[in-house]
Design a protein around this motif. Sequence first.
Motif, PDB file in Angstrom:
ATOM      1  N   UNK A   1      -4.161  16.842   2.961  1.00  0.00           N
ATOM      2  CA  UNK A   1      -3.749  16.382   4.276  1.00  0.00           C
ATOM      3  C   UNK A   1      -4.174  14.686   4.342  1.00  0.00           C
ATOM      4  N   UNK A   2      -4.875  14.324   3.529  1.00  0.00           N
ATOM      5  CA  UNK A   2      -4.973  12.922   3.294  1.00  0.00           C
ATOM      6  C   UNK A   2      -3.865  12.166   2.498  1.00  0.00           C
ATOM      7  N   UNK A   3      -3.342  12.812   1.368  1.00  0.00           N
ATOM      8  CA  UNK A   3      -2.369  12.597   0.639  1.00  0.00           C
ATOM      9  C   UNK A   3      -0.819  12.387   1.441  1.00  0.00           C
ATOM     10  N   UNK A   4      -0.957  13.423   2.340  1.00  0.00           N
ATOM     11  CA  UNK A   4       0.352  13.417   3.308  1.00  0.00           C
ATOM     12  C   UNK A   4       0.100  11.973   4.057  1.00  0.00           C
ATOM     13  N   UNK A   5      -1.296  11.718   4.780  1.00  0.00           N
ATOM     14  CA  UNK A   5      -1.331  10.549   5.762  1.00  0.00           C
ATOM     15  C   UNK A   5      -0.954   9.135   4.839  1.00  0.00           C
ATOM     16  N   UNK A   6      -1.301   9.197   3.705  1.00  0.00           N
ATOM     17  CA  UNK A   6      -1.016   7.558   3.170  1.00  0.00           C
ATOM     18  C   UNK A   6       0.498   7.537   2.570  1.00  0.00           C
ATOM     19  N   UNK A   7       1.491   8.697   2.778  1.00  0.00           N
ATOM     20  CA  UNK A   7       2.738   8.712   2.362  1.00  0.00           C
ATOM     21  C   UNK A   7       2.563   9.498   0.783  1.00  0.00           C
ATOM     22  N   UNK A   8       3.215  10.413   0.806  1.00  0.00           N
ATOM     23  CA  UNK A   8       3.207  11.245  -0.631  1.00  0.00           C
ATOM     24  C   UNK A   8       4.131  10.272  -1.507  1.00  0.00           C
ATOM     25  N   UNK A   9       5.419  10.343  -1.083  1.00  0.00           N
ATOM     26  CA  UNK A   9       6.313   9.683  -2.072  1.00  0.00           C
ATOM     27  C   UNK A   9       5.983   8.333  -2.855  1.00  0.00           C
ATOM     28  N   UNK A  10       5.612   7.373  -1.782  1.00  0.00           N
ATOM     29  CA  UNK A  10       5.300   6.146  -2.037  1.00  0.00           C
ATOM     30  C   UNK A  10       4.125   6.032  -2.987  1.00  0.00           C
ATOM     31  N   UNK A  11       3.179   6.954  -2.516  1.00  0.00           N
ATOM     32  CA  UNK A  11       1.909   6.983  -3.366  1.00  0.00           C
ATOM     33  C   UNK A  11       1.968   7.103  -4.521  1.00  0.00           C
ATOM     34  N   UNK A  12       2.871   8.320  -4.893  1.00  0.00           N
ATOM     35  CA  UNK A  12       3.220   8.985  -6.140  1.00  0.00           C
ATOM     36  C   UNK A  12       3.800   7.766  -7.350  1.00  0.00           C
ATOM     37  N   UNK A  13       4.640   7.134  -6.509  1.00  0.00           N
ATOM     38  CA  UNK A  13       5.519   5.898  -7.234  1.00  0.00           C
ATOM     39  C   UNK A  13       4.502   4.887  -7.734  1.00  0.00           C
ATOM     40  N   UNK A  14       3.329   4.561  -6.784  1.00  0.00           N
ATOM     41  CA  UNK A  14       2.359   3.601  -7.189  1.00  0.00           C
ATOM     42  C   UNK A  14       1.428   4.206  -8.381  1.00  0.00           C
ATOM     43  N   UNK A  15       1.208   5.433  -8.341  1.00  0.00           N
ATOM     44  CA  UNK A  15       0.486   6.342  -9.500  1.00  0.00           C
ATOM     45  C   UNK A  15       1.295   6.271 -10.707  1.00  0.00           C
ATOM     46  N   UNK A  16       2.443   6.359 -10.786  1.00  0.00           N
ATOM     47  CA  UNK A  16       3.244   6.449 -11.974  1.00  0.00           C
ATOM     48  C   UNK A  16       3.330   4.920 -12.386  1.00  0.00           C
ATOM     49  N   UNK A  17       3.437   4.014 -11.761  1.00  0.00           N
ATOM     50  CA  UNK A  17       3.486   2.818 -12.163  1.00  0.00           C
ATOM     51  C   UNK A  17       2.266   2.435 -12.931  1.00  0.00           C
ATOM     52  N   UNK A  18       0.883   2.820 -12.333  1.00  0.00           N
ATOM     53  CA  UNK A  18      -0.491   2.715 -12.672  1.00  0.00           C
ATOM     54  C   UNK A  18      -0.781   3.749 -14.107  1.00  0.00           C
ATOM     55  N   UNK A  19       0.366   4.400 -14.531  1.00  0.00           N
ATOM     56  CA  UNK A  19       0.358   5.210 -15.756  1.00  0.00           C
ATOM     57  C   UNK A  19      -0.474   6.579 -15.594  1.00  0.00           C
ATOM     58  N   UNK A  20      -0.505   7.051 -14.311  1.00  0.00           N
ATOM     59  CA  UNK A  20      -1.015   8.319 -14.037  1.00  0.00           C
ATOM     60  C   UNK A  20      -0.045   9.403 -14.203  1.00  0.00           C
ATOM     61  N   UNK A  21      -0.541  10.616 -14.660  1.00  0.00           N
ATOM     62  CA  UNK A  21       0.325  11.884 -14.763  1.00  0.00           C
ATOM     63  C   UNK A  21       0.255  12.497 -13.576  1.00  0.00           C
ATOM     64  N   UNK A  22       1.530  12.731 -13.174  1.00  0.00           N
ATOM     65  CA  UNK A  22       1.657  13.623 -11.815  1.00  0.00           C
ATOM     66  C   UNK A  22       1.544  15.126 -12.148  1.00  0.00           C
TER      67      UNK A  22
END
Length: 801
Positions: free
Chosen positions: A406-427
């Motif tokens: 629910x928190x992940x939805x609140x911050x915006x899933x798509x935009x936050x995944x892009x930010x995570x990928x930029x930071x080198x995280x594995x989705x």
Amino acid sequence: MSQRIRKAAVLGAGVMGSTIAAHLANVGIPSYLLDIVPPQLTEAEKKKGLTTESYEFRNRFAIQGKKNVQEAKPAPLYLKEEAELLTVGNFEDHLSWVSDADWIIEVVLENLNVKKELFKKLIPFLKEGAVISSNTSGISIQKMCEGFSTDFEERFLGTHFFNPPRYMKLLEIIPAQSTSKAVIQRMAEVGEKILGKGVVYAKDTPNFIGNRIGAFAGAVTMRTALEDGYLIEEVDQITGPAIGRTKLATFKLGDLVGLDVMSHVSKNLYDNLPEGKEKEYFKPSPFIEQMIKNQWLGQKTKQGFYKRVKGEGKDETLVMDYEKGEYRPQKKATFPSVEAAKNIEDVRERIKTMVTSPDRGGQFAWKILKKTFLYSAERIPEISDDIVNVDRAMRWGYNWELGPFEQWDAIGLKSSVKRMEKEGETIPPFVEKLLIKGYSSFYERKEGHVSFFDLGTAQYQGVEEKPEIILLPSLKEMKKTVLSNPGASLIDLGDGVACLEFHSKMNSIGADTVQMIRDSLKQVEEKFDGLVIGNQAENFSVGANLMLILFEIQDENWDDIDMVVKAFQDALMAVKYFEKPVVAAPFGMTLAGGCEIALACSKIQAAAETYMGLVEVGVGLIPAGGGTKEMLLRCTEGIPSGVDADYLPFVRKAFETVAMAKVSMSVKEAQKLGYMRSTDKISINRDYLLHDAKRTVLELVRDGYRPLRPKPIKVLGERGYALLKMGLFYMREGSYISEYDDHVAKKIAHIMTGGNLPDGTEITEQHLLDLEREAFLSLCGEVKTQQRIEYMLKKGKPLRN
């Protein structure tokens, strides 16, 4: 299989065992509370002349457990006397008692062999159909029942309560491979319908759901703090309400739970997880291991991450410096992100603000939440087949406002995944799958129905809807709102019943609320069969809006204050004598005017955790919405007409309840104090409250509801006033009350005895209401009342001036 649990046996009388037995007693289930026979006599027992055959010695642990639940704070019992439902014993002399029990709950030492040995001894005594469960917080359920008969395996499962069991909503149900479906269903129903719990189905994996995610969230927070050099008090500023968690945040929570308990939960994961990145997070921290060695375990040893010390003039709370391993004064931790979050009511917006803030607070919040989201997604389907159980476990077991998805939805899933990928995280594959399908959130809301992304079908599935759970936000989305203003709304619950919902800040009562009460009665008169007054906020209502009252006092608008109080009184009299049934559905804090609203209704259907009271004295005022009058009526209504009884003890009870601002610490205490009648009803599960209140309205309609008719009220007059005043004199002499408390209490005594009248005079309700209003207005004009109101608004607690 019968769902009813007539009797239970709780094996293990430590903190969890005794408090589980206490909660069973709360809902009327008697239980045997058994523990081991102590290894030897203590010196104190020898001095008493006890032997190893003495009852007191052999049952020492269970006796202590029963004593503890009567003394513990917060109270594990609704009422102390419910401890009578606990029968104490020991495993050597009384194990045969389990043959009476429909449910046997094991709560002994967290050691697989100890548990299995106990089950072996237990089996010969089990009655047919009895369910056996373990309250383990992490040992494999399958390993526990391996090697026993098929019959035992089929009726064995994990039932993991969270501490303290009375207050924590979560109950994790963990089946073994052979647990029968009927047993799982039966225990889920017992958990939800009888014990009032939120049931989550967990898989038999280390620490199940709540403690798996919770321990990771704690571990990642501590590790990030150490790596990035954040102070303990800084972390607690960031990880509390600012990110939708409790005020205890991280380290204060650690002190409450106990560093030893916290460490045990992490160690269980470290020992049971396969080698890899995940396991490393649970590696014991040398600094925490040293604190445990020093016995700095938190609140139970008076020092942990924080330590209270006596300073000059006042106490001071020191904090642990983890680099030096010693305590130091706290530093003022302020972050613009946290300050901004304080002013945001909507938790979704609050979290979004935090993780997008560039300051150190925002950076820390993003780092720990990002890791927690990714970790939670990696655990699907290992710990649970769906995200709903994970989110519920964290909301109900850790008091997070939103679960990780629910928190992940609140911050915006798509935009936050892009930010995570930029930071080198594995989705995680689960999230990839969702995004590939073209979806942009874990949950979807449409016309009052909620769906979640299901990994198995790679589609949205509807979240199960239960008829017993009415959700007001869903009804609003379905366009069921009949009337609405900024303070309250009238919503159609269906079947001819409407619901008056408050939705101002803390559900405080202002002109909007009073207007909506009047408008709702008009609507119900024309279009409905009855009314429920209830809502789904944190608390039912904390009473009148004090800030507005203070403004009016400062402007000396005495006529306006009089008019506002009269309008509230008239609205509640209209509720009381309304031609159709009105049922109040209070829960949580139901204080002052909120309590008066409940008192005016035909019937009350209250949640078990209802803290009800007329607390106006705390701000130098008196209950003037009919509360003082209603308490007098309720305490004397049991006296049969025509009986020449002494009214004084009954009036004194009502007077003491109001003058001492007594607040019930449970629904049963509300009945004892006279705020509720014995005929009023209780909902153990708060989620069922509106449904139960609606059903109560329909029952009253079906039984041919007849409105109340005003009756004359006999008062004690000047004689009664003199006697109540004498009681106050002794309280004042004994320094139990201040001079101003005495002054305010005399006003209540004056109202409850009917004013300057002879003993036995019969008066009307309106006469008492006029006395209430007169006293309220005169107190508004007093400096000490104004000081009390200001102090309450600033500090959130009463001033004794």
